[in-house]
Enzyme design. Structure first.
Site, PDB file in Angstrom:
ATOM      1  N   VAL A  20      90.760  24.178  48.651  1.00  0.00           N
ATOM      2  CA  VAL A  20      92.075  24.223  49.713  1.00  0.00           C
ATOM      3  C   VAL A  20      92.059  22.961  51.049  1.00  0.00           C
ATOM      4  O   VAL A  20      92.620  22.275  51.549  1.00  0.00           O
ATOM      5  CB  VAL A  20      93.084  24.972  49.664  1.00  0.00           C
ATOM      6  CG1 VAL A  20      94.371  24.448  50.972  1.00  0.00           C
ATOM      7  CG2 VAL A  20      93.571  24.706  48.432  1.00  0.00           C
ATOM      8  N   ASP A  38      83.111  26.541  58.202  1.00  0.00           N
ATOM      9  CA  ASP A  38      83.069  27.494  56.076  1.00  0.00           C
ATOM     10  C   ASP A  38      81.464  28.578  56.725  1.00  0.00           C
ATOM     11  O   ASP A  38      80.956  28.300  57.362  1.00  0.00           O
ATOM     12  CB  ASP A  38      82.644  27.044  55.284  1.00  0.00           C
ATOM     13  CG  ASP A  38      82.891  27.975  54.048  1.00  0.00           C
ATOM     14  OD1 ASP A  38      84.247  27.479  53.499  1.00  0.00           O
ATOM     15  OD2 ASP A  38      82.313  28.137  53.831  1.00  0.00           O
ATOM     16  N   ARG A  43      76.693  24.791  51.721  1.00  0.00           N
ATOM     17  CA  ARG A  43      78.322  23.953  51.793  1.00  0.00           C
ATOM     18  C   ARG A  43      78.885  23.105  52.783  1.00  0.00           C
ATOM     19  O   ARG A  43      78.830  22.112  52.903  1.00  0.00           O
ATOM     20  CB  ARG A  43      79.329  25.269  51.455  1.00  0.00           C
ATOM     21  CG  ARG A  43      79.668  25.759  50.435  1.00  0.00           C
ATOM     22  CD  ARG A  43      81.059  26.993  50.012  1.00  0.00           C
ATOM     23  NE  ARG A  43      81.901  25.448  49.918  1.00  0.00           N
ATOM     24  CZ  ARG A  43      82.806  25.207  48.417  1.00  0.00           C
ATOM     25  NH1 ARG A  43      82.016  25.424  47.916  1.00  0.00           N
ATOM     26  NH2 ARG A  43      83.669  24.430  49.370  1.00  0.00           N
ATOM     27  N   THR A  88      92.243  33.533  47.970  1.00  0.00           N
ATOM     28  CA  THR A  88      92.812  35.313  47.407  1.00  0.00           C
ATOM     29  C   THR A  88      92.761  35.494  46.421  1.00  0.00           C
ATOM     30  O   THR A  88      93.812  35.840  46.153  1.00  0.00           O
ATOM     31  CB  THR A  88      93.790  34.868  48.672  1.00  0.00           C
ATOM     32  OG1 THR A  88      95.144  34.054  48.799  1.00  0.00           O
ATOM     33  CG2 THR A  88      94.148  35.067  50.107  1.00  0.00           C
ATOM     34  N   THR A 123      97.288  31.504  49.548  1.00  0.00           N
ATOM     35  CA  THR A 123      98.577  32.142  48.469  1.00  0.00           C
ATOM     36  C   THR A 123      98.095  33.987  49.493  1.00  0.00           C
ATOM     37  O   THR A 123      97.447  35.083  49.130  1.00  0.00           O
ATOM     38  CB  THR A 123      98.077  32.309  47.228  1.00  0.00           C
ATOM     39  OG1 THR A 123      98.994  30.588  46.928  1.00  0.00           O
ATOM     40  CG2 THR A 123      99.141  33.347  46.250  1.00  0.00           C
ATOM     41  N   CYS A 263      95.370  30.247  40.935  1.00  0.00           N
ATOM     42  CA  CYS A 263      96.383  30.472  40.960  1.00  0.00           C
ATOM     43  C   CYS A 263      97.111  31.215  39.889  1.00  0.00           C
ATOM     44  O   CYS A 263      97.782  31.662  40.193  1.00  0.00           O
ATOM     45  CB  CYS A 263      97.341  29.243  41.553  1.00  0.00           C
ATOM     46  SG  CYS A 263      96.427  27.879  42.072  1.00  0.00           S
ATOM     47  N   ARG A 334      86.119  29.090  37.391  1.00  0.00           N
ATOM     48  CA  ARG A 334      86.867  30.215  38.773  1.00  0.00           C
ATOM     49  C   ARG A 334      88.173  30.816  37.618  1.00  0.00           C
ATOM     50  O   ARG A 334      88.471  30.383  37.572  1.00  0.00           O
ATOM     51  CB  ARG A 334      87.611  29.949  39.842  1.00  0.00           C
ATOM     52  CG  ARG A 334      86.417  29.517  41.086  1.00  0.00           C
ATOM     53  CD  ARG A 334      86.939  30.419  42.231  1.00  0.00           C
ATOM     54  NE  ARG A 334      87.568  28.541  42.711  1.00  0.00           N
ATOM     55  CZ  ARG A 334      88.436  28.137  43.605  1.00  0.00           C
ATOM     56  NH1 ARG A 334      88.335  29.302  44.551  1.00  0.00           N
ATOM     57  NH2 ARG A 334      89.139  27.481  43.641  1.00  0.00           N
TER      58      ARG A 334
END
Length: 429
Positions: A20, A38, A43, A88, A123, A263, A334
């Site tokens: 995202v 981050d 990364r 989240t 979220t 999600c 994930r």
């Protein structure tokens, strides 16, 4: 704020550069000065070299962007418009894990100055931004909402693997702590979103809108999964039923399947958690989650039944699982329900080979303790096609026959094939 950002007198900071945060950061960096933060230094090093750790973006999108990548929270002091895009997830007990969100709030609070803005994209359940995050921002900064700084919520709508509906082409919901905040936040996002901006009346409305988007999809799929279980008991092909029912003008064609990812399989638990905190125990949402979480077990037991019917012992069976990513044509593993299915099969002592052209063998081993092989071998008793990768869609029944032994079973969880051979047992959800 908007004009100062546009003139590059002030900077935007994106906290969390996953699937995202990184696309948002790079899109903003076309027009604004951006700090990409981050906590994972590896990364950050990859992004500095023009590589997307999520394998979603081409290296060319990093070119000619006004962005500074860092893992040092002190660099956030230079920013004035903070956007939080950290994960989240839920824990092993399906309870919301807010540690990344809380950590980001502490880091921003220490860098917060008068006149600054903080916008959350992660979220959450309705109320989280104002009830959980805001107190941390005020405590860390010593500042007061409204008098000194403003907050907002703008739910992410990134669709991994979708090259058509890119971030700029997806309508963006925004909200703010007051009317002025709403307008400023809408202007900033409006610079990069060509699809348009929807101004939600409150932060809680924006939070709730996000969490029910995926809850609705979860429930729709759970209905089809339950129907698939019932129709399987009746010996009826679910896809044939859906096609027949779909001839009615107001029937919506939805299909059964494994519900994983970060999600649809996660967000409903945030709403469940909040509802229970308020003293209400949701029935429909919880039932949908239970059905979808139970699908790996149903499929595994169905395969065991089919093996036994063919006189084969599950303990001596060799099965190929094709695909472990949570959806087609992405590398993200994930919350993969395929991993749950593999473990269900292994609980019956079935020998499972796992392949996926997109997944990282190291990530699969680290996340699930499973081994990803380079390519299929031969003599499989069954093949399960679990993810609809484009490369799998071109395969035909003859290919599967070529890698299976006598009395072969093909389980097509995505309904991609048609059985044209009598000497192969074909099953789909």
């Amino acid at each position: 704020m908007y004009q100062q950002l546009l003139q590059k007198e002030k900077q935007i900071a994106i906290i969390g550069l996953g699937y995202v945060g990184l696309p948002i950061a790079l899109e903003f960096a076309k027009y604004f000065r951006v700090i990409g933060f981050d906590i994972n230094q590896h990364r950050i090093d990859m992004m500095k070299a023009g590589q997307d750790p999520s394998n979603e973006l081409d290296s060319t999108v990093f070119e000619d962007k006004d962005i500074f990548f860092t893992a040092n929270p002190d660099d956030l002091q230079q920013a004035h418009f903070f956007i939080v895009a950290v994960p989240t997830p839920v824990d092993d007990y399906k309870v919301p894990d807010l540690k990344p969100l809380i950590g980001a709030s502490h880091a921003i609070g220490k860098a917060l100055k008068k006149g600054d803005y903080v916008i959350y994209e992660s979220t959450v359940y309705p109320g989280c931004t104002e009830e959980d995050c805001l107190p941390i921002l005020e405590a860390e900064s010593g500042l007061t909402l409204g008098e000194d700084f403003k907050i907002g919520y703008s739910p992410e709508r990134i669709n991994p693997g979708d090259k058509e509906r890119t971030i700029d082409k997806i309508l963006k919901i925004v909200s703010g702590s007051d009317a002025e905040a709403l307008e400023e936040i809408a202007q900033v996002y409006g610079k990069i979103i060509t699809a348009g901006i929807y101004k939600a009346p409150t932060i809680k409305v924006a939070e709730a809108a996000k969490v029910i988007e995926n809850t609705q999809r979860d429930l729709n799929i759970s209905l089809m999964n339950e129907l698939a279980i019932i129709f399987d008991m009746m010996g009826i092909d679910t896809k044939d039923v859906i096609e027949a029912a779909g001839t009615k003008w107001n029937f919506i064609k939805l299909y059964p399947g494994l519900v994983g990812g970060h999600c649809i399989g996660v967000d409903p638990y945030y709403l469940l958690y909040k509802a229970k905190k308020l003293g209400y125990d949701p029935q429909v949402i919880h039932s949908g989650r239970r059905i979808n979480d139970g699908m790996p077990g149903f499929i595994a037991k169905r395969l065991v039944q089919m093996l036994i019917q063919k006189g084969k012992s599950p303990q001596n069976a060799k099965v190929l699982m094709m695909g472990i990513t949570f959806k087609e044509n992405v590398s993200d593993i994930r919350n993969s329900k395929v991993a749950d299915l593999v473990k269900e099969l292994m609980s019956f002592s079935i020998n499972v080979h796992l392949v996926d052209p997109y997944a990282s063998p190291n990530e699969v081993a680290h996340e699930y303790g499973l081994t990803l092989i380079d390519k299929p071998s031969k003599d499989y008793d069954a093949v399960i096609v679990s993810v609809g990768h484009d490369g799998y869609k071109t395969l035909d029944i003859n290919y599967f026959k070529s890698i299976m032994n006598t009395e072969p079973i093909l389980m097509d969880l995505k309904g991609m094939y048609k059985n044209t051979e009598e000497n192969i047992t074909y099953w789909r959800l």
